[in-house]
Write an enzyme that holds these catalytic residues in place. Sequence first.
Site, PDB file in Angstrom:
ATOM      1  N   ALA A   1      10.211  -5.814  -5.888  1.00  7.91           N
ATOM      2  CA  ALA A   1       9.299  -4.663  -5.802  1.00  7.91           C
ATOM      3  C   ALA A   1       8.122  -5.023  -4.909  1.00  7.91           C
ATOM      4  O   ALA A   1       7.070  -5.465  -5.373  1.00  7.91           O
ATOM      5  CB  ALA A   1       8.811  -4.271  -7.196  1.00  7.91           C
TER       6      ALA A   1
ATOM      7  N   GLY B   1      -1.292  -7.276 -11.037  1.00 11.11           N
ATOM      8  CA  GLY B   1       0.112  -7.546 -10.724  1.00 11.11           C
ATOM      9  C   GLY B   1       0.969  -6.307 -10.593  1.00 11.11           C
ATOM     10  O   GLY B   1       1.364  -5.702 -11.597  1.00 11.11           O
TER      11      GLY B   1
ATOM     12  N   SER C   1       1.490  -2.260   7.271  1.00 11.14           N
ATOM     13  CA  SER C   1       1.163  -1.212   8.260  1.00 11.14           C
ATOM     14  C   SER C   1       2.214  -0.107   8.249  1.00 11.14           C
ATOM     15  O   SER C   1       1.893   1.076   8.389  1.00 11.14           O
ATOM     16  CB  SER C   1       1.088  -1.818   9.668  1.00 11.14           C
ATOM     17  OG  SER C   1      -0.085  -2.582   9.799  1.00 11.14           O
TER      18      SER C   1
ATOM     19  N   GLU D   1      -1.584  -5.113   0.088  1.00 10.72           N
ATOM     20  CA  GLU D   1      -1.928  -3.760  -0.395  1.00 10.72           C
ATOM     21  C   GLU D   1      -1.247  -2.667   0.434  1.00 10.72           C
ATOM     22  O   GLU D   1      -1.818  -1.609   0.688  1.00 10.72           O
ATOM     23  CB  GLU D   1      -3.443  -3.576  -0.464  1.00 10.72           C
ATOM     24  CG  GLU D   1      -4.049  -4.577  -1.439  1.00 10.72           C
ATOM     25  CD  GLU D   1      -5.435  -4.237  -1.901  1.00 10.72           C
ATOM     26  OE1 GLU D   1      -5.754  -3.054  -1.994  1.00 10.72           O
ATOM     27  OE2 GLU D   1      -6.188  -5.178  -2.169  1.00 10.72           O
TER      28      GLU D   1
ATOM     29  N   THR E   1       3.269  -6.422  -7.503  1.00 10.73           N
ATOM     30  CA  THR E   1       4.383  -6.937  -6.701  1.00 10.73           C
ATOM     31  C   THR E   1       5.311  -7.852  -7.504  1.00 10.73           C
ATOM     32  O   THR E   1       4.862  -8.679  -8.292  1.00 10.73           O
ATOM     33  CB  THR E   1       3.819  -7.729  -5.493  1.00 10.73           C
ATOM     34  OG1 THR E   1       2.908  -6.878  -4.794  1.00 10.73           O
ATOM     35  CG2 THR E   1       4.916  -8.175  -4.560  1.00 10.73           C
TER      36      THR E   1
HETATM   37  C1  LIG Z   1      -1.913 -13.380   0.318  1.00 10.38           C
HETATM   38  C2  LIG Z   1      -1.306 -12.246  -0.448  1.00 10.38           C
HETATM   39  C3  LIG Z   1      -1.974 -11.736  -1.553  1.00 10.38           C
HETATM   40  C4  LIG Z   1      -1.398 -10.719  -2.307  1.00 10.38           C
HETATM   41  N1  LIG Z   1      -2.026 -10.282  -3.447  1.00 10.38           N
HETATM   42  C5  LIG Z   1      -1.393  -9.406  -4.270  1.00 10.38           C
HETATM   43  C6  LIG Z   1      -1.939  -9.083  -5.543  1.00 10.38           C
HETATM   44  O1  LIG Z   1      -3.014  -9.568  -5.930  1.00 10.38           O
HETATM   45  N2  LIG Z   1      -1.239  -8.240  -6.341  1.00 10.38           N
HETATM   46  C7  LIG Z   1      -0.042  -7.680  -5.975  1.00 10.38           C
HETATM   47  O2  LIG Z   1       0.524  -6.909  -6.749  1.00 10.38           O
HETATM   48  N3  LIG Z   1       0.495  -7.966  -4.764  1.00 10.38           N
HETATM   49  C8  LIG Z   1      -0.134  -8.822  -3.912  1.00 10.38           C
HETATM   50  N4  LIG Z   1       0.431  -9.147  -2.694  1.00 10.38           N
HETATM   51  C9  LIG Z   1       1.732  -8.574  -2.328  1.00 10.38           C
HETATM   52  C10 LIG Z   1       1.683  -7.595  -1.158  1.00 10.38           C
HETATM   53  O3  LIG Z   1       1.066  -6.391  -1.535  1.00 10.38           O
HETATM   54  C11 LIG Z   1       3.126  -7.413  -0.658  1.00 10.38           C
HETATM   55  O4  LIG Z   1       3.487  -8.617  -0.028  1.00 10.38           O
HETATM   56  C12 LIG Z   1       3.278  -6.241   0.279  1.00 10.38           C
HETATM   57  O5  LIG Z   1       3.103  -5.033  -0.404  1.00 10.38           O
HETATM   58  C13 LIG Z   1       4.641  -6.234   0.998  1.00 10.38           C
HETATM   59  O6  LIG Z   1       5.712  -6.429   0.117  1.00 10.38           O
HETATM   60  P1  LIG Z   1       6.843  -7.534   0.466  1.00 10.38           P
HETATM   61  O7  LIG Z   1       6.105  -8.785   0.782  1.00 10.38           O
HETATM   62  O8  LIG Z   1       7.817  -7.571  -0.627  1.00 10.38           O
HETATM   63  O9  LIG Z   1       7.495  -7.009   1.796  1.00 10.38           O
HETATM   64  P2  LIG Z   1       8.754  -6.001   1.935  1.00 10.38           P
HETATM   65  O10 LIG Z   1       8.488  -4.785   1.123  1.00 10.38           O
HETATM   66  O11 LIG Z   1       9.997  -6.752   1.673  1.00 10.38           O
HETATM   67  O12 LIG Z   1       8.672  -5.610   3.462  1.00 10.38           O
HETATM   68  C14 LIG Z   1       9.287  -6.351   4.498  1.00 10.38           C
HETATM   69  C15 LIG Z   1       9.147  -5.537   5.781  1.00 10.38           C
HETATM   70  O13 LIG Z   1       9.891  -4.302   5.659  1.00 10.38           O
HETATM   71  C16 LIG Z   1       9.033  -3.213   5.924  1.00 10.38           C
HETATM   72  N5  LIG Z   1       9.419  -2.056   5.089  1.00 10.38           N
HETATM   73  C17 LIG Z   1       9.682  -2.052   3.763  1.00 10.38           C
HETATM   74  N6  LIG Z   1       9.978  -0.805   3.359  1.00 10.38           N
HETATM   75  C18 LIG Z   1       9.897  -0.005   4.448  1.00 10.38           C
HETATM   76  C19 LIG Z   1      10.081   1.393   4.698  1.00 10.38           C
HETATM   77  N7  LIG Z   1      10.368   2.245   3.709  1.00 10.38           N
HETATM   78  N8  LIG Z   1       9.915   1.852   5.971  1.00 10.38           N
HETATM   79  C20 LIG Z   1       9.586   0.997   6.969  1.00 10.38           C
HETATM   80  N9  LIG Z   1       9.372  -0.317   6.805  1.00 10.38           N
HETATM   81  C21 LIG Z   1       9.531  -0.812   5.566  1.00 10.38           C
HETATM   82  C22 LIG Z   1       7.639  -3.698   5.575  1.00 10.38           C
HETATM   83  O14 LIG Z   1       6.643  -2.918   6.203  1.00 10.38           O
HETATM   84  C23 LIG Z   1       7.714  -5.134   6.091  1.00 10.38           C
HETATM   85  O15 LIG Z   1       7.483  -5.133   7.477  1.00 10.38           O
HETATM   86  C24 LIG Z   1      -0.160 -10.151  -1.914  1.00 10.38           C
HETATM   87  C25 LIG Z   1       0.499 -10.647  -0.781  1.00 10.38           C
HETATM   88  C26 LIG Z   1      -0.045 -11.693  -0.068  1.00 10.38           C
HETATM   89  C27 LIG Z   1       0.726 -12.246   1.105  1.00 10.38           C
END
Ligand SMILES: Cc1cc2nc3c(=O)[nH]c(=O)nc-3n(C[C@H](O)[C@H](O)[C@H](O)COP(=O)(O)OP(=O)(O)OC[C@H]3O[C@@H](n4cnc5c(N)ncnc54)[C@H](O)[C@@H]3O)c2cc1C
Length: 388
Positions: A130, A124, A373, A370, A126
Amino acid sequence: MNFELSEDQLQIKYSVREFAESEIRPYVMEWDEAQHFPEELRPKLAELGLMGIIFPEEYGGAGMGYVEYVTIIEEIGRVCGSVGLSVAAHNSLCSNHLFMFANETQKQKYLVPLVSGESWGAWGLTESQAGSDSAGTRTTAVRTEASQAEGKAGWTVNGSKNFITHALACQTLVAVAVTDKEKGNRGISAFIFDKSMEGFDGDKKENKVGMRASETASVVFEDCFVPQENLLGNEGEGFLQCMQVLDGGRISIAALSVGIAQGAYEAAVKYAKERQQFGKAIAEFQAIQFKLADMATQIECARLLTRQAAATKDAGKPVTQRSAMAKLYASETAVRAAEECVQIHGGYGYTKDYPAEKYWRDSKLCTIGEGTSEIQRIVIAKNLLRSM
Ligand SMILES: Cc1cc2nc3c(=O)[nH]c(=O)nc-3n(C[C@H](O)[C@H](O)[C@H](O)COP(=O)(O)OP(=O)(O)OC[C@H]3O[C@@H](n4cnc5c(N)ncnc54)[C@H](O)[C@@H]3O)c2cc1C
Protein backbone atom coordinates in the site's frame (compact mmCIF):
# COMPACT_ATOMS: atom_id res chain seq x y z
CA MET A 1 -3.89 37.01 -0.27
CA ASN A 2 -1.03 39.04 1.11
CA PHE A 3 2.16 38.03 -0.70
CA GLU A 4 4.44 39.58 1.90
CA LEU A 5 4.96 38.32 5.44
CA SER A 6 3.88 40.63 8.29
CA GLU A 7 6.37 42.02 10.81
CA ASP A 8 5.41 39.29 13.30
CA GLN A 9 5.81 36.57 10.67
CA LEU A 10 9.20 37.96 9.67
CA GLN A 11 10.26 37.87 13.29
CA ILE A 12 9.29 34.19 13.49
CA LYS A 13 11.16 33.52 10.24
CA TYR A 14 14.38 35.13 11.45
CA SER A 15 14.31 33.58 14.91
CA VAL A 16 13.95 30.11 13.34
CA ARG A 17 16.71 30.98 10.86
CA GLU A 18 19.01 31.94 13.74
CA PHE A 19 18.18 28.70 15.54
CA ALA A 20 18.80 26.60 12.40
CA GLU A 21 22.09 28.35 11.69
CA SER A 22 23.45 27.93 15.21
CA GLU A 23 21.94 24.62 16.39
CA ILE A 24 21.66 22.63 13.15
CA ARG A 25 24.04 23.93 10.46
CA PRO A 26 27.29 23.00 12.28
CA TYR A 27 26.23 19.32 12.58
CA VAL A 28 24.44 18.73 9.27
CA MET A 29 27.11 16.65 7.56
CA GLU A 30 28.07 14.75 10.72
CA TRP A 31 24.45 13.67 11.27
CA ASP A 32 24.01 12.86 7.58
CA GLU A 33 27.13 10.70 7.36
CA ALA A 34 26.29 8.77 10.53
CA GLN A 35 22.52 8.60 9.78
CA HIS A 36 22.22 10.09 13.25
CA PHE A 37 18.67 11.09 14.19
CA PRO A 38 19.28 14.15 16.42
CA GLU A 39 17.09 13.33 19.41
CA GLU A 40 19.14 15.89 21.34
CA LEU A 41 17.43 18.62 19.30
CA ARG A 42 13.94 17.73 20.55
CA PRO A 43 13.98 19.79 23.81
CA LYS A 44 15.29 22.81 21.92
CA LEU A 45 12.61 22.46 19.25
CA ALA A 46 10.02 22.15 22.03
CA GLU A 47 11.31 25.27 23.76
CA LEU A 48 10.76 27.24 20.56
CA GLY A 49 7.25 25.81 20.17
CA LEU A 50 8.23 23.88 17.06
CA MET A 51 6.84 20.55 18.29
CA GLY A 52 3.35 22.04 18.33
CA ILE A 53 3.38 24.87 15.80
CA ILE A 54 -0.17 24.60 14.47
CA PHE A 55 -2.01 23.62 17.63
CA PRO A 56 -3.96 25.91 19.96
CA GLU A 57 -2.46 27.08 23.21
CA GLU A 58 -5.09 25.10 25.17
CA TYR A 59 -3.17 21.96 24.12
CA GLY A 60 0.19 23.59 24.82
CA GLY A 61 0.77 24.52 21.18
CA ALA A 62 2.23 27.68 19.68
CA GLY A 63 -1.17 28.56 18.19
CA MET A 64 0.22 29.60 14.83
CA GLY A 65 -1.42 29.35 11.42
CA TYR A 66 -0.22 27.51 8.33
CA VAL A 67 1.42 30.62 6.83
CA GLU A 68 3.71 30.79 9.87
CA TYR A 69 4.11 27.00 9.76
CA VAL A 70 5.33 26.93 6.15
CA THR A 71 7.68 29.81 6.90
CA ILE A 72 9.20 27.80 9.76
CA ILE A 73 9.51 24.54 7.77
CA GLU A 74 11.12 26.47 4.90
CA GLU A 75 13.73 27.97 7.23
CA ILE A 76 14.64 24.59 8.73
CA GLY A 77 14.68 22.92 5.29
CA ARG A 78 17.00 25.65 3.99
CA VAL A 79 19.61 24.37 6.44
CA CYS A 80 18.75 20.68 6.83
CA GLY A 81 16.09 18.72 4.93
CA SER A 82 16.15 15.89 7.47
CA VAL A 83 15.28 18.02 10.49
CA GLY A 84 12.68 19.84 8.38
CA LEU A 85 11.11 16.51 7.42
CA SER A 86 10.99 15.34 11.04
CA VAL A 87 9.39 18.55 12.31
CA ALA A 88 6.91 18.48 9.42
CA ALA A 89 5.95 14.82 9.93
CA HIS A 90 5.60 15.27 13.69
CA ASN A 91 3.34 18.33 13.36
CA SER A 92 1.26 17.71 10.30
CA LEU A 93 0.85 13.93 10.25
CA CYS A 94 0.64 12.26 13.66
CA SER A 95 -0.19 15.31 15.80
CA ASN A 96 -2.52 16.85 13.26
CA HIS A 97 -4.41 13.58 12.78
CA LEU A 98 -5.03 13.59 16.54
CA PHE A 99 -5.96 17.28 16.54
CA MET A 100 -8.42 16.84 13.67
CA PHE A 101 -10.08 13.56 14.67
CA ALA A 102 -9.36 12.59 18.29
CA ASN A 103 -11.93 13.12 21.04
CA GLU A 104 -11.09 15.36 23.99
CA THR A 105 -9.90 12.49 26.23
CA GLN A 106 -7.61 11.18 23.45
CA LYS A 107 -6.26 14.69 22.84
CA GLN A 108 -5.39 15.19 26.49
CA LYS A 109 -3.72 11.79 26.69
CA TYR A 110 -1.81 11.75 23.39
CA LEU A 111 -1.78 15.14 21.67
CA VAL A 112 -0.72 17.23 24.67
CA PRO A 113 2.52 15.24 25.30
CA LEU A 114 3.38 15.36 21.59
CA VAL A 115 2.85 19.10 21.39
CA SER A 116 4.97 19.69 24.49
CA GLY A 117 7.75 17.69 22.85
CA GLU A 118 7.88 14.75 25.25
CA SER A 119 8.44 12.49 22.25
CA TRP A 120 8.19 12.32 18.47
CA GLY A 121 4.95 11.27 16.83
CA ALA A 122 4.71 8.82 13.92
CA TRP A 123 2.02 8.21 11.33
CA GLY A 124 1.51 4.94 9.50
CA LEU A 125 -0.35 4.71 6.24
CA THR A 126 2.25 3.09 3.95
CA GLU A 127 2.73 -0.68 3.75
CA SER A 128 4.69 -2.90 1.40
CA GLN A 129 1.56 -3.38 -0.76
CA ALA A 130 0.00 0.00 0.00
CA GLY A 131 2.16 2.82 -1.33
CA SER A 132 0.55 5.16 -3.86
CA ASP A 133 -2.45 2.84 -3.62
CA SER A 134 -2.81 3.78 0.02
CA ALA A 135 -6.16 2.05 0.37
CA GLY A 136 -4.38 -1.26 -0.24
CA THR A 137 -3.84 -1.67 3.52
CA ARG A 138 -3.29 -5.30 4.58
CA THR A 139 -2.85 -4.70 8.30
CA THR A 140 -5.95 -6.03 10.04
CA ALA A 141 -7.75 -5.08 13.22
CA VAL A 142 -10.13 -7.74 14.50
CA ARG A 143 -12.68 -6.87 17.14
CA THR A 144 -11.93 -8.50 20.50
CA GLU A 145 -14.75 -8.62 23.01
CA ALA A 146 -12.65 -8.33 26.13
CA SER A 147 -8.93 -8.83 26.44
CA GLN A 148 -7.90 -11.12 29.21
CA ALA A 149 -4.94 -8.87 29.93
CA GLU A 150 -6.80 -5.58 30.09
CA GLY A 151 -10.31 -6.81 30.69
CA LYS A 152 -11.72 -4.46 28.08
CA ALA A 153 -13.05 -4.59 24.56
CA GLY A 154 -10.88 -3.52 21.70
CA TRP A 155 -9.06 -4.68 18.60
CA THR A 156 -6.28 -7.15 17.85
CA VAL A 157 -3.98 -5.75 15.22
CA ASN A 158 -1.63 -7.73 12.96
CA GLY A 159 0.51 -6.50 10.09
CA SER A 160 3.23 -3.98 9.40
CA LYS A 161 3.90 -0.50 8.03
CA ASN A 162 6.98 0.63 6.22
CA PHE A 163 8.82 3.90 5.52
CA ILE A 164 7.49 5.34 8.77
CA THR A 165 9.16 8.54 9.94
CA HIS A 166 10.07 8.16 13.66
CA ALA A 167 8.99 4.50 13.80
CA LEU A 168 11.74 3.79 16.35
CA ALA A 169 11.89 7.09 18.23
CA CYS A 170 8.15 7.63 18.61
CA GLN A 171 6.06 6.99 21.69
CA THR A 172 2.78 7.47 19.82
CA LEU A 173 1.78 6.24 16.38
CA VAL A 174 -1.42 6.87 14.50
CA ALA A 175 -1.95 4.08 11.97
CA VAL A 176 -4.71 2.51 9.91
CA ALA A 177 -5.90 -1.07 9.68
CA VAL A 178 -8.66 -2.92 7.86
CA THR A 179 -11.64 -3.47 10.16
CA ASP A 180 -14.05 -4.67 7.46
CA LYS A 181 -12.53 -6.10 4.31
CA GLU A 182 -15.87 -6.10 2.49
CA LYS A 183 -16.11 -2.32 2.51
CA GLY A 184 -12.99 -1.26 0.59
CA ASN A 185 -11.55 2.03 1.79
CA ARG A 186 -14.66 2.53 3.98
CA GLY A 187 -13.55 -0.55 5.90
CA ILE A 188 -10.30 1.06 7.06
CA SER A 189 -10.10 2.56 10.56
CA ALA A 190 -7.50 4.65 12.36
CA PHE A 191 -6.08 3.79 15.78
CA ILE A 192 -3.72 5.34 18.29
CA PHE A 193 -0.83 3.05 19.25
CA ASP A 194 1.42 3.53 22.23
CA LYS A 195 4.90 2.03 22.55
CA SER A 196 3.88 0.59 25.89
CA MET A 197 1.43 -1.72 24.08
CA GLU A 198 2.60 -5.27 23.72
CA GLY A 199 2.99 -6.51 20.17
CA PHE A 200 3.79 -3.13 18.65
CA ASP A 201 7.35 -2.05 17.93
CA GLY A 202 9.66 -0.35 15.49
CA ASP A 203 11.62 -2.55 13.12
CA LYS A 204 14.20 -2.23 10.32
CA LYS A 205 15.67 1.24 9.84
CA GLU A 206 16.14 2.23 6.19
CA ASN A 207 19.60 3.17 4.90
CA LYS A 208 18.55 6.11 2.76
CA VAL A 209 20.15 8.13 -0.04
CA GLY A 210 19.03 11.44 1.44
CA MET A 211 17.18 12.76 4.49
CA ARG A 212 19.57 10.50 6.34
CA ALA A 213 19.22 12.26 9.68
CA SER A 214 15.44 11.76 9.66
CA GLU A 215 14.63 8.34 11.02
CA THR A 216 12.67 6.09 8.63
CA ALA A 217 11.85 2.54 9.71
CA SER A 218 9.15 -0.13 9.72
CA VAL A 219 6.67 -0.94 12.44
CA VAL A 220 5.30 -4.37 13.19
CA PHE A 221 2.06 -5.37 14.93
CA GLU A 222 1.91 -8.88 16.30
CA ASP A 223 -1.38 -9.62 18.05
CA CYS A 224 -1.24 -6.08 19.38
CA PHE A 225 -4.28 -5.33 21.55
CA VAL A 226 -5.63 -1.81 21.09
CA PRO A 227 -8.41 -0.77 23.46
CA GLN A 228 -11.66 0.49 21.97
CA GLU A 229 -10.99 3.98 23.34
CA ASN A 230 -7.99 4.23 20.97
CA LEU A 231 -10.16 4.08 17.85
CA LEU A 232 -9.97 7.50 16.16
CA GLY A 233 -13.38 8.79 15.15
CA ASN A 234 -15.78 6.12 13.93
CA GLU A 235 -15.00 2.70 12.54
CA GLY A 236 -14.46 2.87 8.77
CA GLU A 237 -13.40 6.52 8.69
CA GLY A 238 -9.64 6.00 8.83
CA PHE A 239 -8.84 6.24 5.14
CA LEU A 240 -10.88 9.39 4.63
CA GLN A 241 -9.27 10.92 7.71
CA CYS A 242 -5.83 10.17 6.25
CA MET A 243 -6.70 11.90 2.98
CA GLN A 244 -7.65 15.04 4.90
CA VAL A 245 -4.49 14.86 6.99
CA LEU A 246 -2.45 14.58 3.78
CA ASP A 247 -4.02 17.79 2.44
CA GLY A 248 -2.20 19.61 5.23
CA GLY A 249 0.87 17.38 5.14
CA ARG A 250 1.49 18.12 1.48
CA ILE A 251 1.65 21.84 2.24
CA SER A 252 4.48 21.13 4.65
CA ILE A 253 6.36 19.03 2.07
CA ALA A 254 5.93 21.95 -0.34
CA ALA A 255 7.45 24.25 2.30
CA LEU A 256 10.28 21.82 2.92
CA SER A 257 10.95 21.74 -0.83
CA VAL A 258 11.06 25.55 -1.00
CA GLY A 259 13.57 25.54 1.86
CA ILE A 260 15.82 22.95 0.21
CA ALA A 261 15.63 24.84 -3.11
CA GLN A 262 16.46 28.13 -1.37
CA GLY A 263 19.44 26.58 0.42
CA ALA A 264 20.72 25.12 -2.85
CA TYR A 265 20.24 28.45 -4.63
CA GLU A 266 22.15 30.39 -1.97
CA ALA A 267 25.01 27.86 -2.07
CA ALA A 268 25.10 28.15 -5.88
CA VAL A 269 25.23 31.97 -5.83
CA LYS A 270 28.01 31.95 -3.24
CA TYR A 271 30.10 29.49 -5.21
CA ALA A 272 29.47 31.19 -8.56
CA LYS A 273 30.82 34.45 -7.15
CA GLU A 274 33.92 32.77 -5.67
CA ARG A 275 34.93 30.31 -8.40
CA GLN A 276 37.25 31.78 -11.01
CA GLN A 277 37.67 30.30 -14.49
CA PHE A 278 39.00 31.94 -17.65
CA GLY A 279 40.17 34.81 -15.44
CA LYS A 280 36.78 35.75 -13.98
CA ALA A 281 34.13 34.57 -11.54
CA ILE A 282 31.86 31.98 -13.20
CA ALA A 283 28.90 34.19 -12.09
CA GLU A 284 29.94 36.52 -14.89
CA PHE A 285 29.11 33.91 -17.55
CA GLN A 286 25.62 34.29 -18.93
CA ALA A 287 25.11 30.50 -18.89
CA ILE A 288 25.50 30.54 -15.08
CA GLN A 289 23.46 33.73 -14.68
CA PHE A 290 20.54 32.15 -16.58
CA LYS A 291 20.65 29.12 -14.32
CA LEU A 292 20.51 31.39 -11.24
CA ALA A 293 17.69 33.45 -12.77
CA ASP A 294 15.63 30.32 -13.48
CA MET A 295 16.27 28.95 -10.01
CA ALA A 296 15.26 32.22 -8.29
CA THR A 297 12.10 32.58 -10.41
CA GLN A 298 10.95 29.01 -9.89
CA ILE A 299 11.64 29.17 -6.15
CA GLU A 300 9.55 32.33 -5.88
CA CYS A 301 6.68 30.64 -7.77
CA ALA A 302 6.94 27.60 -5.48
CA ARG A 303 6.94 29.83 -2.39
CA LEU A 304 3.86 31.73 -3.56
CA LEU A 305 1.94 28.54 -4.35
CA THR A 306 2.89 27.15 -0.94
CA ARG A 307 1.89 30.33 0.85
CA GLN A 308 -1.39 30.39 -1.08
CA ALA A 309 -2.16 26.80 -0.04
CA ALA A 310 -1.27 27.69 3.56
CA ALA A 311 -3.53 30.76 3.53
CA THR A 312 -6.36 28.66 2.04
CA LYS A 313 -5.96 26.13 4.84
CA ASP A 314 -5.94 28.94 7.43
CA ALA A 315 -9.17 30.27 5.91
CA GLY A 316 -10.76 26.84 6.44
CA LYS A 317 -11.47 26.44 2.72
CA PRO A 318 -11.01 23.21 0.72
CA VAL A 319 -7.30 22.85 0.06
CA THR A 320 -6.84 19.50 -1.72
CA GLN A 321 -6.17 21.07 -5.11
CA ARG A 322 -3.92 23.87 -3.91
CA SER A 323 -1.88 21.67 -1.61
CA ALA A 324 -1.33 19.11 -4.41
CA MET A 325 -0.29 21.88 -6.82
CA ALA A 326 2.07 23.44 -4.28
CA LYS A 327 3.61 20.07 -3.40
CA LEU A 328 4.04 19.05 -7.05
CA TYR A 329 5.56 22.30 -8.22
CA ALA A 330 7.72 22.98 -5.16
CA SER A 331 9.16 19.46 -4.96
CA GLU A 332 10.06 19.40 -8.65
CA THR A 333 11.55 22.88 -8.26
CA ALA A 334 13.68 21.62 -5.37
CA VAL A 335 15.05 18.74 -7.45
CA ARG A 336 15.83 21.06 -10.39
CA ALA A 337 17.42 23.73 -8.18
CA ALA A 338 19.54 21.18 -6.33
CA GLU A 339 20.71 19.64 -9.59
CA GLU A 340 21.66 23.05 -10.99
CA CYS A 341 23.47 23.77 -7.73
CA VAL A 342 25.59 20.64 -8.28
CA GLN A 343 26.17 21.67 -11.92
CA ILE A 344 27.29 25.17 -10.94
CA HIS A 345 29.77 23.61 -8.50
CA GLY A 346 31.21 21.45 -11.30
CA GLY A 347 33.30 18.52 -10.02
CA TYR A 348 33.33 19.99 -6.51
CA GLY A 349 29.54 19.71 -6.46
CA TYR A 350 29.98 15.96 -6.78
CA THR A 351 32.02 15.79 -3.59
CA LYS A 352 31.05 15.97 0.06
CA ASP A 353 33.21 19.07 0.56
CA TYR A 354 30.34 21.30 -0.57
CA PRO A 355 26.66 21.29 0.44
CA ALA A 356 25.36 20.89 -3.14
CA GLU A 357 25.28 17.09 -3.18
CA LYS A 358 23.28 16.91 0.06
CA TYR A 359 20.60 19.28 -1.20
CA TRP A 360 20.43 17.08 -4.32
CA ARG A 361 20.02 13.87 -2.30
CA ASP A 362 17.51 15.39 0.13
CA SER A 363 15.40 17.09 -2.53
CA LYS A 364 14.42 13.84 -4.23
CA LEU A 365 12.36 12.63 -1.27
CA CYS A 366 10.04 15.60 -1.75
CA THR A 367 8.74 14.24 -5.08
CA ILE A 368 8.02 10.88 -3.41
CA GLY A 369 6.83 11.25 0.21
CA GLU A 370 3.17 12.04 1.01
CA GLY A 371 2.21 11.13 -2.55
CA THR A 372 4.53 11.04 -5.55
CA SER A 373 4.46 13.68 -8.29
CA GLU A 374 2.41 11.28 -10.39
CA ILE A 375 -0.19 10.98 -7.64
CA GLN A 376 -0.30 14.79 -7.22
CA ARG A 377 -1.01 15.09 -10.96
CA ILE A 378 -3.82 12.53 -10.62
CA VAL A 379 -5.32 14.50 -7.69
CA ILE A 380 -5.05 17.80 -9.59
CA ALA A 381 -6.50 16.39 -12.81
CA LYS A 382 -9.41 14.71 -10.99
CA ASN A 383 -10.27 17.95 -9.22
CA LEU A 384 -10.07 20.12 -12.28
CA LEU A 385 -12.11 17.76 -14.44
CA ARG A 386 -14.74 17.55 -11.71
CA SER A 387 -15.02 21.32 -11.50
CA MET A 388 -15.30 21.96 -15.27
C1 LIG B 1 11.96 9.09 3.68
C2 LIG B 1 10.53 8.65 3.61
C3 LIG B 1 9.66 8.95 4.65
C4 LIG B 1 8.35 8.50 4.62
N1 LIG B 1 7.53 8.73 5.70
C5 LIG B 1 6.30 8.16 5.74
C6 LIG B 1 5.50 8.23 6.92
O1 LIG B 1 5.90 8.83 7.93
N2 LIG B 1 4.31 7.60 6.92
C7 LIG B 1 3.82 6.91 5.84
O2 LIG B 1 2.71 6.38 5.91
N3 LIG B 1 4.55 6.83 4.70
C8 LIG B 1 5.78 7.42 4.63
N4 LIG B 1 6.55 7.31 3.48
C9 LIG B 1 6.03 6.54 2.35
C10 LIG B 1 5.71 7.37 1.11
O3 LIG B 1 4.56 8.15 1.31
C11 LIG B 1 5.59 6.39 -0.08
O4 LIG B 1 6.89 5.93 -0.35
C12 LIG B 1 4.97 7.03 -1.29
O5 LIG B 1 3.61 7.31 -1.07
C13 LIG B 1 5.11 6.15 -2.55
O6 LIG B 1 4.73 4.82 -2.32
P1 LIG B 1 5.71 3.62 -2.79
O7 LIG B 1 7.06 3.96 -2.25
O8 LIG B 1 5.12 2.34 -2.40
O9 LIG B 1 5.77 3.77 -4.36
P2 LIG B 1 4.78 3.08 -5.44
O10 LIG B 1 3.38 3.40 -5.07
O11 LIG B 1 5.16 1.66 -5.60
O12 LIG B 1 5.14 3.89 -6.75
C14 LIG B 1 6.19 3.52 -7.63
C15 LIG B 1 6.07 4.42 -8.86
O13 LIG B 1 4.83 4.15 -9.55
C16 LIG B 1 4.11 5.36 -9.70
N5 LIG B 1 2.66 5.08 -9.62
C17 LIG B 1 2.02 4.33 -8.69
N6 LIG B 1 0.70 4.34 -8.94
C18 LIG B 1 0.50 5.11 -10.04
C19 LIG B 1 -0.64 5.52 -10.80
N7 LIG B 1 -1.88 5.17 -10.45
N8 LIG B 1 -0.44 6.32 -11.89
C20 LIG B 1 0.81 6.71 -12.23
N9 LIG B 1 1.92 6.39 -11.55
C21 LIG B 1 1.77 5.59 -10.47
C22 LIG B 1 4.56 6.25 -8.56
O14 LIG B 1 4.30 7.61 -8.82
C23 LIG B 1 6.05 5.91 -8.52
O15 LIG B 1 6.71 6.65 -9.51
C24 LIG B 1 7.86 7.79 3.50
C25 LIG B 1 8.73 7.51 2.43
C26 LIG B 1 10.05 7.91 2.49
C27 LIG B 1 10.97 7.53 1.35
